[in-house]
Write an enzyme that holds these catalytic residues in place. Structure first.
Site, mmCIF file in Angstrom:
data_model
loop_
_atom_site.group_PDB
_atom_site.id
_atom_site.type_symbol
_atom_site.label_atom_id
_atom_site.label_comp_id
_atom_site.label_asym_id
_atom_site.label_seq_id
_atom_site.Cartn_x
_atom_site.Cartn_y
_atom_site.Cartn_z
ATOM 1 N N ASP A 85 0.849 -1.191 0.000
ATOM 2 C CA ASP A 85 0.000 0.000 0.000
ATOM 3 C C ASP A 85 0.891 1.250 0.000
ATOM 4 O O ASP A 85 1.434 1.627 1.036
ATOM 5 C CB ASP A 85 -0.892 0.011 1.257
ATOM 6 C CG ASP A 85 -1.797 1.227 1.287
ATOM 7 O OD1 ASP A 85 -2.812 1.218 0.569
ATOM 8 O OD2 ASP A 85 -1.481 2.206 2.006
ATOM 9 N N LYS A 96 -1.664 6.346 -4.466
ATOM 10 C CA LYS A 96 -2.773 7.268 -4.188
ATOM 11 C C LYS A 96 -2.471 8.667 -4.708
ATOM 12 O O LYS A 96 -1.331 9.140 -4.605
ATOM 13 C CB LYS A 96 -3.042 7.349 -2.670
ATOM 14 C CG LYS A 96 -3.123 6.000 -1.988
ATOM 15 C CD LYS A 96 -3.557 6.089 -0.535
ATOM 16 C CE LYS A 96 -3.356 4.753 0.165
ATOM 17 N NZ LYS A 96 -2.034 4.572 0.761
ATOM 18 N N TYR A 143 3.674 9.728 0.803
ATOM 19 C CA TYR A 143 4.568 9.102 1.790
ATOM 20 C C TYR A 143 6.037 9.416 1.474
ATOM 21 O O TYR A 143 6.922 9.154 2.296
ATOM 22 C CB TYR A 143 4.346 7.585 1.881
ATOM 23 C CG TYR A 143 2.932 7.171 2.266
ATOM 24 C CD1 TYR A 143 2.060 8.071 2.884
ATOM 25 C CD2 TYR A 143 2.457 5.885 2.011
ATOM 26 C CE1 TYR A 143 0.760 7.706 3.212
ATOM 27 C CE2 TYR A 143 1.156 5.513 2.345
ATOM 28 C CZ TYR A 143 0.314 6.429 2.939
ATOM 29 O OH TYR A 143 -0.976 6.066 3.267
ATOM 30 N N ASN A 155 -11.126 7.383 2.665
ATOM 31 C CA ASN A 155 -11.601 8.388 3.622
ATOM 32 C C ASN A 155 -12.943 8.986 3.210
ATOM 33 O O ASN A 155 -13.181 10.181 3.375
ATOM 34 C CB ASN A 155 -10.543 9.482 3.798
ATOM 35 C CG ASN A 155 -9.283 8.938 4.431
ATOM 36 O OD1 ASN A 155 -9.320 8.390 5.518
ATOM 37 N ND2 ASN A 155 -8.162 9.055 3.727
ATOM 38 N N HIS A 187 -6.799 9.828 -2.477
ATOM 39 C CA HIS A 187 -6.372 9.627 -1.084
ATOM 40 C C HIS A 187 -7.380 10.213 -0.082
ATOM 41 O O HIS A 187 -7.707 9.596 0.918
ATOM 42 C CB HIS A 187 -4.987 10.267 -0.917
ATOM 43 C CG HIS A 187 -4.167 9.689 0.178
ATOM 44 N ND1 HIS A 187 -2.801 9.578 0.108
ATOM 45 C CD2 HIS A 187 -4.506 9.188 1.384
ATOM 46 C CE1 HIS A 187 -2.341 9.033 1.221
ATOM 47 N NE2 HIS A 187 -3.352 8.795 2.013
HETATM 48 N N1 LIG Z 1 -5.655 5.925 3.088
HETATM 49 C C1 LIG Z 1 -5.248 6.635 4.114
HETATM 50 O O1 LIG Z 1 -5.632 7.806 4.281
HETATM 51 C C2 LIG Z 1 -4.309 6.034 5.122
HETATM 52 C C3 LIG Z 1 -4.203 6.623 6.391
HETATM 53 C C4 LIG Z 1 -3.343 6.038 7.325
HETATM 54 C C5 LIG Z 1 -2.627 4.902 6.988
HETATM 55 N N2 LIG Z 1 -2.722 4.347 5.726
HETATM 56 C C6 LIG Z 1 -1.975 3.117 5.353
HETATM 57 O O2 LIG Z 1 -2.187 2.142 6.368
HETATM 58 C C7 LIG Z 1 -0.938 1.638 6.813
HETATM 59 C C8 LIG Z 1 -1.028 1.128 8.239
HETATM 60 O O3 LIG Z 1 -1.402 2.146 9.143
HETATM 61 P P1 LIG Z 1 -0.388 2.688 10.248
HETATM 62 O O4 LIG Z 1 0.981 2.495 9.759
HETATM 63 O O5 LIG Z 1 -0.812 4.057 10.613
HETATM 64 O O6 LIG Z 1 -0.730 1.815 11.532
HETATM 65 P P2 LIG Z 1 -0.791 0.295 11.975
HETATM 66 O O7 LIG Z 1 -0.464 -0.625 10.877
HETATM 67 O O8 LIG Z 1 -2.094 0.155 12.692
HETATM 68 O O9 LIG Z 1 0.357 0.262 13.108
HETATM 69 C C9 LIG Z 1 1.709 0.155 12.760
HETATM 70 C C10 LIG Z 1 2.545 -0.084 14.012
HETATM 71 O O10 LIG Z 1 2.072 -1.231 14.708
HETATM 72 C C11 LIG Z 1 3.141 -1.929 15.282
HETATM 73 N N3 LIG Z 1 3.105 -3.341 14.834
HETATM 74 C C12 LIG Z 1 2.861 -3.821 13.600
HETATM 75 N N4 LIG Z 1 2.893 -5.162 13.593
HETATM 76 C C13 LIG Z 1 3.193 -5.535 14.860
HETATM 77 C C14 LIG Z 1 3.378 -6.789 15.487
HETATM 78 N N5 LIG Z 1 3.211 -7.937 14.831
HETATM 79 N N6 LIG Z 1 3.721 -6.791 16.811
HETATM 80 C C15 LIG Z 1 3.862 -5.647 17.491
HETATM 81 N N7 LIG Z 1 3.679 -4.428 16.959
HETATM 82 C C16 LIG Z 1 3.342 -4.385 15.657
HETATM 83 C C17 LIG Z 1 4.423 -1.291 14.825
HETATM 84 O O11 LIG Z 1 4.936 -0.540 15.905
HETATM 85 P P3 LIG Z 1 6.480 -0.689 16.349
HETATM 86 O O12 LIG Z 1 7.253 -0.136 15.197
HETATM 87 O O13 LIG Z 1 6.560 0.121 17.598
HETATM 88 O O14 LIG Z 1 6.742 -2.138 16.558
HETATM 89 C C18 LIG Z 1 3.997 -0.405 13.675
HETATM 90 O O15 LIG Z 1 4.767 0.763 13.559
HETATM 91 C C19 LIG Z 1 0.016 2.824 6.593
HETATM 92 O O16 LIG Z 1 1.385 2.441 6.628
HETATM 93 C C20 LIG Z 1 -0.453 3.314 5.240
HETATM 94 O O17 LIG Z 1 0.061 2.496 4.203
HETATM 95 C C21 LIG Z 1 -3.578 4.888 4.808
#
Ligand SMILES: NC(=O)c1ccc[n+]([C@@H]2O[C@H](COP(=O)([O-])OP(=O)(O)OC[C@H]3O[C@@H](n4cnc5c(N)ncnc54)[C@H](OP(=O)(O)O)[C@@H]3O)[C@@H](O)[C@H]2O)c1
Length: 342
Positions: free
Chosen positions: A60, A93, A65, A177, A126
């Site tokens: 993704d 996006k 980014y 969104n 996006h």
């Molecule tokens: N469309 C949009 O507007 C939008 C908005 C936001 C995000 N996104 C996409 O969604 C993706 C994911 O969202 P996000 O990065 O905000 O949050 P997320 O995936 O909910 O959380 C990521 C964090 O969770 C922890 N984690 C992941 N796997 C783990 C595991 N197995 N064990 C322990 N901790 C774990 C890590 O922290 P640690 O590094 O501390 O271990 C990591 O930095 C983004 O990277 C992006 O590609 C899209």
């Protein structure tokens, strides 16, 4: 050539697939690539290579980014190592300052060039708000150019998204969104309807009504922040935010499975029917997340308990998109079931 997978990895053929209305299959889990100001582009590109080696096929990405060129290098190496392009699912996006009719196609071409690809599997608008704000700006910052959602304008952008499909640069287009009233209008007016809606989804923010709406309308939900984004930028945190990975129900299931609570969030997401895109640069984490999609399912009782864990806690509130004084971020999400008037 046989596609290489690390010995402890997961066979991509076993990972659940989501059937889109076009008949295409989308891998039912992807790797997020937003570094949240904490992880460098180089670390994320390394994670893309590592994740492909353990069996991820879905990535993704997004222009905003700021790391697509590095990810493009990583993808080139992944394919050189034997992974076929047609087995990859690459999303990018369109950023908010590129909604202009003349900007959409060049923006997509730039992402393609950076990612070193001939086509994208999925290209998303996006956000439905066409305003520029500097990356990394504070949630209290307001753009003088901020504009509300104007459906006619969104559809002008969407027509160009449709053109990208017709030009063969993009296989699927989608929204992100969005809200039900906005999507209703897009479904009414689109020539090519959105194949997916990327939306915030985690146990503490399940959006049951929106989730049902997209599924009922043949749109696949992709869930961002599936773990409750514990590493999101501090500027995106508010005192009322809850923490999914500390939820007693999730912690208890994690203990039973002997995994981190984050893994339970991912497992729940896949089992519920959305496509989570968890982020991590750590091999043990992204491998654990992928493995959770092929192990014994959560019990019905656990799924019911998790359904009851919803806290309606939106983490990515979008404050910077507010377009006039005396608004609250809730206005961005059409809380009254109709598009918040301009
Ligand atoms: N469309 C949009 O507007 C939008 C908005 C936001 C995000 N996104 C996409 O969604 C993706 C994911 O969202 P996000 O990065 O905000 O949050 P997320 O995936 O909910 O959380 C990521 C964090 O969770 C922890 N984690 C992941 N796997 C783990 C595991 N197995 N064990 C322990 N901790 C774990 C890590 O922290 P640690 O590094 O501390 O271990 C990591 O930095 C983004 O990277 C992006 O590609 C899209």
């Amino acid at each position: 050539m046989k596609q290489p997978i690390d010995k402890d990895g997961v066979d991509p053929a076993k990972v659940p697939q989501r059937l889109l209305y076009t008949g295409a299959g989308m891998p039912g889990i992807g790797l997020g690539t937003f570094g949240s100001d904490r992880f460098s582009g180089a670390q994320i590109a390394e994670a893309v290579k590592g994740a492909a080696a353990v069996g991820y096929r879905h990535f993704d990405c997004a222009a905003v980014y700021g790391n697509e060129a590095l990810i493009g290098e990583a993808l080139r190496e992944v394919m050189k190592a034997g992974v076929h392009r047609e087995d990859l699912w690459i999303t990018s996006k369109l950023w908010n300052d590129k909604h202009g009719e003349e900007d959409v196609i060049p923006a997509c071409e730039k992402s393609l060039k950076d990612l070193q690809l001939d086509y994208l599997d999925l290209y998303l608008v996006h956000w439905p708000f066409p305003n520029f704000h500097a990356p990394g700006c504070d949630v209290t910052s307001r753009s003088p150019d901020a504009r509300p959602y104007v459906h006619e304008n969104y559809m002008k952008t969407w027509r160009q998204m449709e053109n990208l499909v017709e030009m063969g640069l993009v296989r699927h287009i989608g929204a992100s969104n969005m809200t039900i009233p906005k999507l209703r209008l897009v479904l009414r007016d689109a020539k090519i309807k959105p194949a997916v809606n990327e939306m915030e989804l985690h146990p503490h923010f399940q959006q049951p009504e929106m989730f049902k709406y997209v599924l009922d309308n043949g749109i696949a939900p992709i869930g961002f922040c599936p773990i409750g984004s514990p590493t999101r930028p501090d500027r995106d945190k508010t005192p009322d935010d809850t923490v999914d990975i500390e939820d007693p129900v999730i912690v208890l299931i994690a203990k039973r499975l002997n995994v981190h609570p984050a893994v339970v969030c991912v497992k729940w997401a896949v089992q519920r029917g959305q496509t989570p895109i968890p982020f991590s640069v750590y091999r043990n984490e992204y491998l654990g997340n992928l493995r959770s999609t092929v192990t014994e399912p959560l019990t019905d009782r656990e799924m019911r308990a998790l359904a009851g864990s919803d806290r309606n806690c939106r983490l990515i509130k979008g404050q910077v998109f507010l377009w006039k004084e005396n608004q609250t971020w809730e206005d961005l999400w059409d809380p009254n079931g109709e598009i918040t008037p301009a």
